[in-house]
Design a protein around this motif. Structure first.
Motif, PDB file in Angstrom:
ATOM      1  N   PHE A 627       0.819  -1.216   0.000  1.00 53.54           N
ATOM      2  CA  PHE A 627       0.000   0.000   0.000  1.00 53.54           C
ATOM      3  C   PHE A 627       0.851   1.262   0.000  1.00 53.54           C
ATOM      4  N   ALA A 628       2.138   1.121  -0.222  1.00 50.09           N
ATOM      5  CA  ALA A 628       3.050   2.266  -0.162  1.00 50.09           C
ATOM      6  C   ALA A 628       2.718   3.339  -1.194  1.00 50.09           C
ATOM      7  N   ASP A 629       2.224   2.931  -2.358  1.00 50.12           N
ATOM      8  CA  ASP A 629       1.905   3.901  -3.406  1.00 50.12           C
ATOM      9  C   ASP A 629       0.457   4.387  -3.330  1.00 50.12           C
ATOM     10  N   LYS A 630      -0.259   4.000  -2.261  1.00 52.84           N
ATOM     11  CA  LYS A 630      -1.663   4.387  -2.129  1.00 52.84           C
ATOM     12  C   LYS A 630      -1.913   5.250  -0.887  1.00 52.84           C
ATOM     13  N   THR A 631      -0.847   5.699  -0.266  1.00 55.26           N
ATOM     14  CA  THR A 631      -1.010   6.411   1.003  1.00 55.26           C
ATOM     15  C   THR A 631      -1.792   7.719   0.854  1.00 55.26           C
ATOM     16  N   LEU A 632      -1.559   8.453  -0.222  1.00 52.09           N
ATOM     17  CA  LEU A 632      -2.293   9.699  -0.438  1.00 52.09           C
ATOM     18  C   LEU A 632      -3.779   9.429  -0.663  1.00 52.09           C
ATOM     19  N   GLU A 633      -4.073   8.363  -1.395  1.00 55.51           N
ATOM     20  CA  GLU A 633      -5.457   7.978  -1.650  1.00 55.51           C
ATOM     21  C   GLU A 633      -6.148   7.569  -0.351  1.00 55.51           C
ATOM     22  N   ILE A 634      -5.435   6.812   0.473  1.00 52.86           N
ATOM     23  CA  ILE A 634      -5.989   6.383   1.765  1.00 52.86           C
ATOM     24  C   ILE A 634      -6.212   7.592   2.665  1.00 52.86           C
ATOM     25  N   GLN A 635      -5.217   8.471   2.703  1.00 56.67           N
ATOM     26  CA  GLN A 635      -5.335   9.675   3.520  1.00 56.67           C
ATOM     27  C   GLN A 635      -6.555  10.498   3.118  1.00 56.67           C
ATOM     28  N   GLU A 636      -6.826  10.576   1.831  1.00 51.10           N
ATOM     29  CA  GLU A 636      -7.938  11.375   1.327  1.00 51.10           C
ATOM     30  C   GLU A 636      -9.288  10.841   1.821  1.00 51.10           C
ATOM     31  N   TRP A 637      -9.517   9.518   1.669  1.00 47.89           N
ATOM     32  CA  TRP A 637     -10.818   8.993   2.105  1.00 47.89           C
ATOM     33  C   TRP A 637     -10.939   9.029   3.622  1.00 47.89           C
ATOM     34  N   PHE A 638      -9.827   8.811   4.304  1.00 47.52           N
ATOM     35  CA  PHE A 638      -9.885   8.825   5.761  1.00 47.52           C
ATOM     36  C   PHE A 638     -10.241  10.215   6.285  1.00 47.52           C
ATOM     37  N   LEU A 639      -9.587  11.254   5.770  1.00 50.36           N
ATOM     38  CA  LEU A 639      -9.859  12.609   6.241  1.00 50.36           C
ATOM     39  C   LEU A 639     -11.279  13.048   5.891  1.00 50.36           C
ATOM     40  N   LYS A 640     -11.818  12.543   4.777  1.00 49.43           N
ATOM     41  CA  LYS A 640     -13.220  12.834   4.440  1.00 49.43           C
ATOM     42  C   LYS A 640     -14.141  12.208   5.482  1.00 49.43           C
ATOM     43  N   TYR A 641     -13.832  10.977   5.873  1.00 51.87           N
ATOM     44  CA  TYR A 641     -14.629  10.308   6.914  1.00 51.87           C
ATOM     45  C   TYR A 641     -14.543  11.084   8.215  1.00 51.87           C
TER      46      TYR A 641
END
Length: 657
Positions: A627-641
């Motif tokens: 998941f190293a290349d998906k951290t920005l994507e994960i951060q985005e959905w998490f902060l929206k939640y």
């Protein structure tokens, strides 16, 4: 020092002030000095902006002093006093960060309003001791150097012959130039900060750590102080933010579905096989103070013999009558214990930066006690703190408790002797368990929510608890005392259950037990049992607390359950509602006994846990390379939640119903 001319001496003071004070800021903004805090990953330009903001403010202050003080001695002394003050400020911020795991903000200053003088005194001593033990005294070195320079100012009789600045015109011009240059730098730094957070999660959600790392520590706290004390806080209604309101409404609508969609977009249903399995039984939820999961099944070897720290708790954990979840995480913020309570009782996460019980509690939250009360149960909230601690005398009624039993009531009903049954300022847990035992003997349907308190940090030496176990020479410092306190609590818990068994109460009662938050051990402490521990592992261990459902006399081992799925305190309400067949409307979180995937996070440090990875959101560091290349994507959905969850509290969504 005597040979330095007046002009050189003043230049030395200004240079020392600027250089040392600027270097000292690293104590707050560098991960090396903050092992228990998740600092943000920022670009080089943003880091330079923070440096510029602080440098500009320091220059502006030097220029201001040059205007205000016309003598060399008064100017020099004022600069040195400011340097000492800022050095003490940095060290004070270190104390706060060490305990809370985040940066201080004046907007959460009410954290200090709790009435627990013994705890306050002990924490101050404990935190100072540990900060010096960890080398954090470096933050005070500038203060001592400034004090030395101040002493030489008088012992060497500086400026005796020429006390005034000779060229007053030049002084004023230099001062004005310095002030304007400094203000330009700080203003530019602030503009960059506000542009940096524009249309992001941090524009809506004030985060001091983000501000400190972007705007600069001195610059940010000046703005924060002015905002808190001078600028009126505009009351904004959620209706004034239509986009956010639509997101909140969609979130609430999803929570009201029978099988809400989880973060992966998949239905998250209850475990229908266990619906109502405990209906008609009494429920006791015990929130256990500062109990980390690594204490479960933990043994220490001494002279070739293995000793369990908590043998009775282990016997429950390993019982066929127990469902034990080992990937369960705490969801607390700066409200610590009270935030963990809030998450467990409501299914919502605290914001992390504000104590929920002080600012966000409303009358219409759907809670575990209110659901039980609707079903005809008598609801009790019992703890060994004073009634004003976290305003529980008000907040417990809002949460749906009919009977609130704090320390004052326990004392009035002669349940303890304040001369004998107080440990480190807390009413002994034996008293709490005695009261719960008496309550459970009543012929009524009951929900009891009890808090243990004695194992609260710090772990000072107490006769009969510390320095009495075989591991005293093997496990040292705070971790050794932490073991001692939990070992003693284990005995108290065993006596409690033994008494209930004698009274033949166990078979009619279900127990849920979970830790509220970390025991606040340092990385140095935990290296005694985890020699190769990393920052990532340290954060996971800190937030991993045990959760277990114990139903004496029932065999729960036959159910096909995965008890190693990620779960958290915000999942407890939905779980209780299913197991006791309560009429829950808002299905927040996941039902713990289901096999649905979910996530859990710590609102204060922003550690995000899923079944696949642990992401430190501020630093964008993940422990799974896939998941190293998906951290920005994960951060985005998490902060929206998180933005939506926090908006429910901040805009008092349920107050409007």
């Amino acid at each position: 020092m005597r040979r330095i001319k007046d002009k050189g001496y003043i230049l030395l003071i200004i240079t020392a002030f600027v250089v040392l004070t600027m270097l000292n800021r690293v104590m707050v903004t560098a991960q090396f000095f903050n092992p228990g805090m998740n600092l943000y990953y920022e670009s080089l330009m943003i880091r330079l902006n923070a440096w510029m903001g602080d440098l500009g403010l320091l220059l502006a202050l030097v220029g201001l002093f040059l205007i205000l003080f016309k003598t060399k001695r008064s100017f020099s002394l004022s600069v040195l006093i400011l340097g000492i003050t800022l050095s003490v400020l940095v060290f004070s911020l270190k104390i706060y960060a060490f305990y809370y795991g985040t940066a201080f903000s004046f907007f959460n200053a009410r954290t200090f309003s709790n009435s627990a003088p013994v705890l306050g005194q002990q924490l101050t001593i404990h935190l100072w001791r540990n900060l010096f033990r960890m080398g954090q005294y470096i933050a005070l070195i500038p203060a001592f150097l400034f004090i030395y320079l101040g002493i030489t100012l008088f012992t060497h009789k500086r400026f005796k012959e020429t006390p005034q600045f000779i060229n007053q015109n030049r002084r004023r011009k230099l001062a004005i130039t310095t002030i304007l240059t400094g203000l330009l730098m700080t203003t530019f730094s602030q503009m960059v900060y506000y542009n940096h957070i524009n249309n992001t999660f941090y524009e809506e959600h004030r985060n001091a750590l983000k501000g400190v790392q972007t705007m600069g520590i001195y610059n940010y706290y000046l703005v924060d102080l002015i905002s808190y004390t001078v600028i009126p806080q505009e009351v904004v209604e959620l209706e004034q933010k239509p986009t956010l309101k639509a997101q909140v409404d969609a979130f609430i609508d999803n929570a009201q579905q029978t099988c809400p969609l989880n973060y992966e977009g998949n239905p998250s249903c209850i475990n229908a096989d266990l619906t109502g399995i405990f209906e008609g039984k009494k429920l006791v939820i015990l929130q256990l103070e500062a109990l980390n999961d690594y204490m479960m099944n933990l043994s220490v070897e001494v002279d070739g013999i293995s000793y369990e720290i908590m043998p009775f708790m282990n016997s429950i954990v390993n019982s066929d009558s127990t469902l034990y979840y080992d990937k369960f995480y705490s969801n607390f913020g700066v409200g610590k214990t009270s935030d963990a309570e809030f998450a467990a009782l409501t299914g919502l996460y605290p914001t992390g930066q504000i104590v929920t019980y002080f600012d966000y509690l409303a009358t219409n939250f759907e809670t575990i006690p209110s659901l039980f009360k609707d079903k005809g149960y008598k609801t009790y909230g019992i703890n060994g703190s004073t009634e004003s601690f976290y305003k529980r005398f008000i907040n417990y009624e809002l949460l749906g408790f009919e009977e609130f039993v704090p320390a004052e009531r326990l004392l009035a009903e002669n349940y303890f002797d304040p001369e004998q049954d107080i440990i480190n300022g807390w009413v002994d847990d034996t008293v709490i368990f005695d009261y719960i035992t008496d309550v459970l003997q009543k012929d009524e349907d009951q929900f009891v929510f009890g808090l243990s308190t004695v194992t609260h940090t710090p772990y000072f030496d107490v006769e009969g608890i510390t320095s009495v176990n075989v591991w005293e020479e093997t496990i040292v410092r705070d971790l050794g005392n932490y073991f001692d306190f939990n070992h003693r609590f284990d005995k108290v818990l065993e006596a409690f259950f033994t008494e209930l068994e004698t009274l033949d109460i166990l078979k009619d009662t279900v127990f849920m037990m979970y830790g509220d938050h970390t025991g606040n051990m340092t990385m140095g402490d935990l290296k005694q049992i985890y020699p190769d521990i990393t920052h990532h592992q340290f954060q996971e261990l800190a937030h991993n607390v045990p959760f277990l459902i114990y139903a004496p006399g029932m065999d729960l081992s036959g159910f096909d359950l995965n008890t190693s799925l990620v779960r958290g305190q915000a999942d407890i309400k939905r779980t209780v509602s299913n197991l006791f067949n309560l009429n829950e409307v808002y299905h927040f979180g996941v039902e713990i006994t289901s096999n649905n995937r979910s996530f859990s996070y710590n609102p204060m440090t922003l550690d995000l846990f899923t079944d696949d990875y642990h992401l430190i959101v501020p630093a964008l560091e993940v422990d799974n390379e896939a998941f190293a290349d998906k951290t920005l994507e994960i951060q985005e959905w998490f902060l929206k939640y998180k933005l939506v969850n926090d908006a429910i509290l901040k805009y008092r969504y349920f107050d409007k119903e």
